[in-house]
Design a protein around this motif. Structure first.
Motif, short mmCIF file in Angstrom:
data_model
loop_
_atom_site.label_atom_id
_atom_site.label_comp_id
_atom_site.label_asym_id
_atom_site.label_seq_id
_atom_site.Cartn_x
_atom_site.Cartn_y
_atom_site.Cartn_z
N THR A 90 23.40 4.29 -13.13
CA THR A 90 22.50 4.64 -14.19
C THR A 90 21.81 5.92 -13.98
OG1 THR A 90 21.33 3.88 -16.07
CG2 THR A 90 20.29 3.41 -13.78
N TYR A 91 21.51 6.75 -14.97
CA TYR A 91 21.28 8.16 -15.03
C TYR A 91 19.77 8.35 -15.62
CZ TYR A 91 21.60 13.00 -13.69
OH TYR A 91 21.34 14.18 -12.94
N HIS A 92 18.82 9.04 -14.85
CA HIS A 92 17.68 9.31 -15.47
C HIS A 92 17.65 10.98 -15.64
CE1 HIS A 92 13.41 10.12 -16.12
NE2 HIS A 92 13.35 10.64 -15.13
N ASP A 93 17.14 11.49 -16.97
CA ASP A 93 17.39 12.93 -16.99
C ASP A 93 15.87 13.28 -16.77
OD1 ASP A 93 20.02 13.55 -18.19
OD2 ASP A 93 19.27 12.03 -19.55
N SER A 94 15.48 13.92 -15.76
CA SER A 94 14.25 14.66 -15.37
C SER A 94 13.76 15.35 -16.48
CB SER A 94 14.26 15.23 -13.95
OG SER A 94 14.67 13.96 -12.98
N CYS A 95 12.46 15.33 -16.50
CA CYS A 95 11.81 16.44 -17.75
C CYS A 95 12.18 17.73 -17.37
CB CYS A 95 10.32 16.03 -17.83
SG CYS A 95 9.86 14.35 -18.11
N SER A 96 11.85 18.40 -16.31
CA SER A 96 12.00 20.03 -16.44
C SER A 96 13.53 20.30 -16.45
CB SER A 96 11.54 20.36 -15.01
OG SER A 96 9.92 20.32 -14.80
N PRO B 50 24.38 2.52 -19.50
CA PRO B 50 23.50 3.42 -20.08
C PRO B 50 21.89 2.81 -19.83
CG PRO B 50 24.50 1.86 -21.75
CD PRO B 50 25.14 1.75 -20.31
N LEU B 51 21.14 3.78 -19.91
CA LEU B 51 19.70 3.58 -19.40
C LEU B 51 18.97 3.84 -20.72
CD1 LEU B 51 17.47 3.21 -17.42
CD2 LEU B 51 17.38 5.45 -16.88
N THR C 244 13.08 9.93 -21.14
CA THR C 244 11.54 9.63 -21.15
C THR C 244 11.11 9.84 -19.65
OG1 THR C 244 11.93 8.04 -22.92
CG2 THR C 244 9.81 7.86 -21.54
N CYS C 245 9.98 10.49 -19.69
CA CYS C 245 9.35 10.64 -18.64
C CYS C 245 9.36 9.51 -17.44
CB CYS C 245 7.81 11.26 -18.81
SG CYS C 245 7.11 11.83 -17.09
N CYS C 246 9.33 9.73 -16.23
CA CYS C 246 9.11 8.47 -15.25
C CYS C 246 7.74 8.08 -14.89
CB CYS C 246 10.07 8.67 -14.01
SG CYS C 246 9.50 9.96 -12.89
N GLY C 247 6.82 9.12 -15.32
CA GLY C 247 5.42 9.03 -14.74
C GLY C 247 4.89 9.88 -13.70
N ASP D 174 11.35 -1.54 -15.71
CA ASP D 174 12.12 -2.50 -16.21
C ASP D 174 13.46 -2.03 -16.90
OD1 ASP D 174 9.81 -4.02 -15.91
OD2 ASP D 174 8.84 -3.33 -17.61
N ALA D 175 13.62 -0.98 -17.65
CA ALA D 175 14.68 -0.21 -18.22
C ALA D 175 15.82 -0.18 -17.26
CB ALA D 175 14.43 1.14 -18.93
N ILE D 176 15.60 0.35 -15.99
CA ILE D 176 16.37 0.33 -14.86
C ILE D 176 17.24 -0.93 -14.41
CG2 ILE D 176 17.02 1.22 -12.57
CD1 ILE D 176 14.75 3.28 -13.07
N ASP D 177 16.15 -1.72 -14.10
CA ASP D 177 16.78 -3.15 -13.90
C ASP D 177 17.66 -3.80 -14.84
OD1 ASP D 177 15.93 -3.73 -11.16
OD2 ASP D 177 13.76 -4.14 -11.75
N ALA D 178 17.11 -3.54 -16.27
CA ALA D 178 17.92 -4.10 -17.34
C ALA D 178 19.22 -3.54 -17.39
CB ALA D 178 17.13 -3.77 -18.70
N THR D 179 19.46 -2.59 -16.73
CA THR D 179 21.10 -2.03 -17.09
C THR D 179 21.95 -2.80 -15.74
OG1 THR D 179 20.74 -0.47 -14.84
CG2 THR D 179 19.99 0.32 -17.12
N GLY D 180 21.32 -3.56 -15.04
CA GLY D 180 22.36 -4.02 -14.22
C GLY D 180 23.13 -2.99 -13.06
N ALA D 181 22.61 -2.11 -13.18
CA ALA D 181 23.28 -1.12 -12.14
C ALA D 181 22.80 -1.37 -10.81
CB ALA D 181 22.86 0.39 -12.65
#
Length: 251
Positions: A135-141, A166-167, A172-175, A197-204
Motif C-alpha cells: 500500500t502507498y502513502h503520498d507524503s505531503c511535500s 488501496p489506502l 492525508t498527513c501521517c503526523g 489503523d488505515a494501513i493495517d486495514a489494507t491487509g498489505a
C-alpha cells in the motif's frame, strides 16, 4: 545519451537509511545516468526554514547551491527536501538578485528521484520480482509541492508479483511534519494512530512512500502496536532491493 546527475542524499537518508541512497544510485544508473555524489553537500536548510530561522536557512541554501549548481540535474530521494530546493530556495532569496538567479537555476533542475526516472528518463525497472502486497502513502511535500502521485505508482507497477491495496486517506498527513511531531507530540500521535489503523486495514505486507521521515514515523507506530506491515522507501523496491531489511529492522 548519458546524463550526469548529482545525488543530493539528504540528512535522514545519510544518517538513518543509507541504502535508500544506494538504491537511488542503482536505479539512476540502470536508467542510463552517470551519478555523482557531491562531497560538499550537507543539510538543505529545511528544518531551519520551517522553524523561522531564515538566516541559517539562507546560509545552508547558499552552501547547497554552490555544491550542486555545476550539474545538469539534481536528484533527491525525498519530496520534502526536493521541494525545499525547488520551491523555497527562490523565496529565500527573493530580495537578493545575485543569489536569486543562482537559486532559480538550481531549483529548475532539481527533481525527486521517482519523478525524474518516470518523467525525464522514461524508464521502468526490468527483471525486478517481488511477491508481496503493498500500500502507498503520498507524503505531503512530494504530493502538494511537486505533484508526485502517479510517477512512483507507474514505476512500482512494473515490478513482477507486486500487487496493491488501496489506502484510505492515502493523501492525508501521517503526523510527522518535520518539527511538528516534536512540537505537538499528542496531535502527531493521534494522526499517525489513525494512519496506522488505515494501513493495517489494507491487509498489505508492505508500506511504501517517498519520504523517509514519514516512513520512520508510520513504521515506528506500526511496530509499537505489533503490526506485521514492513516499511520501505519505494525506490528500494524499484531498484530491486526490496528483499533487504525494512525500515526499523537494521542491525
Amino acid at each position: 545519451m548519458t546524463r550526469t546527475v548529482a545525488l543530493f542524499v539528504t540528512c535522514l537518508v545519510d544518517l538513518m537509511r543509507p541504502r535508500i541512497g544506494f538504491a537511488a544510485i542503482r536505479a539512476l544508473e540502470a536508467a542510463g545516468c552517470d551519478v555523482v555524489v557531491p562531497e560538499r553537500q550537507t543539510c538543505c536548510g529545511q528544518p531551519a526554514l520551517n522553524s523561522g530561522d531564515r538566516d541559517h536557512a539562507a546560509a545552508l541554501a547558499k552552501q547547497t547551491i554552490v555544491a550542486l549548481e555545476p550539474y545538469e540535474a539534481i536528484i533527491v530521494p525525498s519530496g520534502s527536501c526536493a521541494g525545499t530546493i525547488r520551491c523555497h530556495y527562490p523565496e529565500i532569496f527573493e530580495y537578493d538578485a545575485h543569489w536569486l538567479s543562482r537559486a532559480q537555476a538550481v531549483a529548475g533542475k532539481t527533481w525527486e528521484v521517482m519523478a525524474y526516472l518516470d518523467q525525464v528518463c522514461g524508464w521502468k525497472p526490468k527483471g525486478v520480482t517481488l511477491d508481496a502486497k503493498a500500500t502507498y502513502h503520498d507524503s505531503c511535500s512530494g504530493l502538494r509541492e511537486l505533484g508526485i502521485k502517479a510517477q512512483p505508482r507507474r514505476l512500482l507497477k512494473a515490478i513482477d508479483g507486486l500487487t496493491f491495496a488501496p489506502l484510505a486517506g492515502e493523501e492525508t498527513c501521517c503526523g510527522f511534519g518535520g518539527a511538528f511531531c516534536v512540537k505537538y507530540p499528542a496531535i502527531s500521535n493521534a494522526i499517525v494512530g489513525e494512519k496506522a489503523d488505515a494501513i493495517d486495514a489494507t491487509g498489505a505486507d508492505l508500506l511504501l512512500a517517498g519520504d523517509l521521515g514519514c516512513l520512520m514515523n508510520m513504521s515506528g507506530k506500526l511496530h509499537r502496536r505489533g503490526s506485521k506491515v514492513r516499511a520501505y522507501h519505494a525506490i528500494e523496491l524499484i531498484a530491486g532491493m526490496g528483499d533487504g531489511p525494512a525500515i526499523g529492522e537494521e542491525a
